[in-house]
Scaffold this motif. Structure first.
Motif, mmCIF file in Angstrom:
data_model
loop_
_atom_site.group_PDB
_atom_site.id
_atom_site.type_symbol
_atom_site.label_atom_id
_atom_site.label_comp_id
_atom_site.label_asym_id
_atom_site.label_seq_id
_atom_site.Cartn_x
_atom_site.Cartn_y
_atom_site.Cartn_z
ATOM 1 N N LEU A 42 0.830 -1.204 0.000
ATOM 2 C CA LEU A 42 0.000 0.000 0.000
ATOM 3 C C LEU A 42 0.863 1.252 0.000
ATOM 4 O O LEU A 42 0.660 2.167 -0.810
ATOM 5 C CB LEU A 42 -0.922 -0.006 1.227
ATOM 6 N N VAL A 43 1.846 1.294 0.896
ATOM 7 C CA VAL A 43 2.711 2.473 1.012
ATOM 8 C C VAL A 43 3.556 2.658 -0.249
ATOM 9 O O VAL A 43 3.696 3.779 -0.755
ATOM 10 C CB VAL A 43 3.596 2.369 2.274
ATOM 11 N N VAL A 44 4.098 1.576 -0.787
ATOM 12 C CA VAL A 44 4.935 1.687 -1.991
ATOM 13 C C VAL A 44 4.119 2.211 -3.165
ATOM 14 O O VAL A 44 4.509 3.175 -3.820
ATOM 15 C CB VAL A 44 5.585 0.320 -2.326
ATOM 16 N N TRP A 45 2.968 1.582 -3.440
ATOM 17 C CA TRP A 45 2.196 1.983 -4.623
ATOM 18 C C TRP A 45 1.606 3.390 -4.480
ATOM 19 O O TRP A 45 1.668 4.189 -5.413
ATOM 20 C CB TRP A 45 1.102 0.965 -4.937
ATOM 21 N N GLY A 47 2.692 5.719 -2.448
ATOM 22 C CA GLY A 47 3.820 6.654 -2.383
ATOM 23 C C GLY A 47 4.336 7.000 -3.767
ATOM 24 O O GLY A 47 4.605 8.171 -4.066
ATOM 25 N N LEU A 48 4.462 5.988 -4.629
ATOM 26 C CA LEU A 48 4.878 6.242 -6.017
ATOM 27 C C LEU A 48 3.854 7.105 -6.750
ATOM 28 O O LEU A 48 4.224 8.005 -7.514
ATOM 29 C CB LEU A 48 5.087 4.922 -6.758
ATOM 30 N N LEU A 49 2.583 6.831 -6.513
ATOM 31 C CA LEU A 49 1.532 7.631 -7.131
ATOM 32 C C LEU A 49 1.615 9.086 -6.661
ATOM 33 O O LEU A 49 1.489 10.018 -7.466
ATOM 34 C CB LEU A 49 0.155 7.052 -6.812
ATOM 35 N N ALA A 50 1.853 9.296 -5.372
ATOM 36 C CA ALA A 50 1.943 10.658 -4.833
ATOM 37 C C ALA A 50 3.136 11.409 -5.436
ATOM 38 O O ALA A 50 3.004 12.580 -5.827
ATOM 39 C CB ALA A 50 2.061 10.620 -3.308
ATOM 40 N N VAL A 51 4.276 10.755 -5.527
ATOM 41 C CA VAL A 51 5.468 11.404 -6.105
ATOM 42 C C VAL A 51 5.233 11.712 -7.578
ATOM 43 O O VAL A 51 5.523 12.821 -8.053
ATOM 44 C CB VAL A 51 6.719 10.522 -5.904
ATOM 45 N N GLY A 52 4.711 10.743 -8.322
ATOM 46 C CA GLY A 52 4.444 10.960 -9.746
ATOM 47 C C GLY A 52 3.438 12.082 -9.971
ATOM 48 O O GLY A 52 3.618 12.922 -10.865
ATOM 49 N N LEU A 53 2.393 12.111 -9.178
ATOM 50 C CA LEU A 53 1.376 13.155 -9.291
ATOM 51 C C LEU A 53 1.951 14.522 -8.942
ATOM 52 O O LEU A 53 1.666 15.516 -9.622
ATOM 53 C CB LEU A 53 0.189 12.815 -8.385
ATOM 54 N N ALA A 54 2.784 14.578 -7.902
ATOM 55 C CA ALA A 54 3.392 15.856 -7.503
ATOM 56 C C ALA A 54 4.300 16.392 -8.600
ATOM 57 O O ALA A 54 4.260 17.589 -8.930
ATOM 58 C CB ALA A 54 4.176 15.681 -6.205
ATOM 59 N N VAL A 55 5.097 15.520 -9.186
ATOM 60 C CA VAL A 55 5.997 15.958 -10.265
ATOM 61 C C VAL A 55 5.190 16.400 -11.481
ATOM 62 O O VAL A 55 5.447 17.462 -12.048
ATOM 63 C CB VAL A 55 6.988 14.827 -10.628
ATOM 64 N N LEU A 56 4.220 15.593 -11.885
ATOM 65 C CA LEU A 56 3.412 15.920 -13.062
ATOM 66 C C LEU A 56 2.661 17.235 -12.874
ATOM 67 O O LEU A 56 2.701 18.116 -13.743
ATOM 68 C CB LEU A 56 2.428 14.791 -13.349
ATOM 69 N N LEU A 57 1.976 17.379 -11.749
ATOM 70 C CA LEU A 57 1.225 18.606 -11.500
ATOM 71 C C LEU A 57 2.147 19.801 -11.274
ATOM 72 O O LEU A 57 1.822 20.924 -11.672
ATOM 73 C CB LEU A 57 0.286 18.431 -10.311
ATOM 74 N N GLY A 58 3.286 19.576 -10.637
ATOM 75 C CA GLY A 58 4.232 20.671 -10.399
ATOM 76 C C GLY A 58 4.803 21.220 -11.690
ATOM 77 O O GLY A 58 4.998 22.431 -11.834
ATOM 78 N N LEU A 59 5.054 20.334 -12.644
ATOM 79 C CA LEU A 59 5.624 20.771 -13.919
ATOM 80 C C LEU A 59 4.584 21.359 -14.868
ATOM 81 O O LEU A 59 4.886 22.261 -15.643
ATOM 82 C CB LEU A 59 6.342 19.604 -14.602
ATOM 83 N N ALA A 69 -1.118 16.118 -4.600
ATOM 84 C CA ALA A 69 -0.413 14.849 -4.414
ATOM 85 C C ALA A 69 -0.556 14.345 -2.978
ATOM 86 O O ALA A 69 -0.206 13.197 -2.688
ATOM 87 C CB ALA A 69 1.054 15.001 -4.778
ATOM 88 N N LEU A 70 -1.070 15.173 -2.090
ATOM 89 C CA LEU A 70 -1.303 14.733 -0.716
ATOM 90 C C LEU A 70 -2.504 13.788 -0.615
ATOM 91 O O LEU A 70 -2.635 13.061 0.363
ATOM 92 C CB LEU A 70 -1.495 15.939 0.205
ATOM 93 N N LEU A 71 -3.373 13.809 -1.632
ATOM 94 C CA LEU A 71 -4.552 12.931 -1.604
ATOM 95 C C LEU A 71 -4.168 11.446 -1.541
ATOM 96 O O LEU A 71 -4.739 10.703 -0.737
ATOM 97 C CB LEU A 71 -5.461 13.218 -2.789
ATOM 98 N N PRO A 72 -3.211 10.971 -2.363
ATOM 99 C CA PRO A 72 -2.832 9.554 -2.224
ATOM 100 C C PRO A 72 -2.236 9.236 -0.855
ATOM 101 O O PRO A 72 -2.392 8.122 -0.352
ATOM 102 C CB PRO A 72 -1.795 9.339 -3.329
#
Length: 176
Positions: A42-45, A47-59, A69-72
């Motif tokens: 749960l934490v791995v998947w 966590g990866l979703l949160a990082v990917g979402l933060a990078v995508l939305l940030g860019l 990205a805090l939602l995941p």
């Protein structure tokens, strides 16, 4: 009694019989390794979703939108609690003529599998389960809808259960 209660240590082989009424089955809970495995996944998947979402939305949309990205992560916290409740709800009991499997938090489900109706008892373990030292026991009966599974057992307990259920199933079916 529910597994994970003060009278039960919560791992395979532990039997929550303290305070059980006469004639009650001796319930066995699942080992804590299953809960660790599920929580880590749960934490791995998420966590990866949160990082990917933060990078995508940030860019693409700007740093303010990256806060979504805090939602995941909130979902991971909620899932952490739900996984614990689900793990505590799983238990099984071997009786003289059948195997009981109980699970569920909102919708309790209790499966009774008579030993004489078992056709096949399988022990399976995928790569992630093997890494965590876990195995599952799957029971097959004549009715496809009545197949039952006990997930996340220690491999030695899974093999012991398979051998015992197979022995009892052969003895009961021979008497039919």
């Amino acid at each position: 009694m529910e597994t994970g209660s003060p009278h039960d240590t919560g791992h395979a082989g532990s039997v929550g019989t303290a305070g059980a009424a006469e004639g009650e089955p001796a319930w066995t809970g699942l080992p804590p390794g299953l809960l660790r495995m599920r929580r880590l996944l749960l934490v791995v998947w998420l966590g990866l979703l949160a990082v990917g979402l933060a990078v995508l939305l940030g860019l693409t949309a700007g740093p303010a939108w990256a806060a979504l990205a805090l939602l995941p992560l909130a979902l991971a916290a909620w899932g952490w609690v739900l996984l614990g409740r689900n793990w505590r709800s799983w238990r099984y009991a071997e009786r003289a003529d059948d195997l009981l499997i109980s699970r569920g938090v909102l919708w309790r489900e209790e499966t009774v599998v008579p030993y004489g109706r078992m056709q096949l008892v399988e022990v399976t373990s995928g790569p992630v389960e093997r890494h965590f030292g876990l195995a599952s026991v799957q029971l097959h009966t004549a009715a496809a809808a009545s197949d039952a599974t006990i997930p996340g057992l220690d491999p030695a307990e899974a093999e012991r259960l398979r051998d015992r259920l197979t022995e009892l199933g052969e003895a009961r079916s021979a008497g039919l």
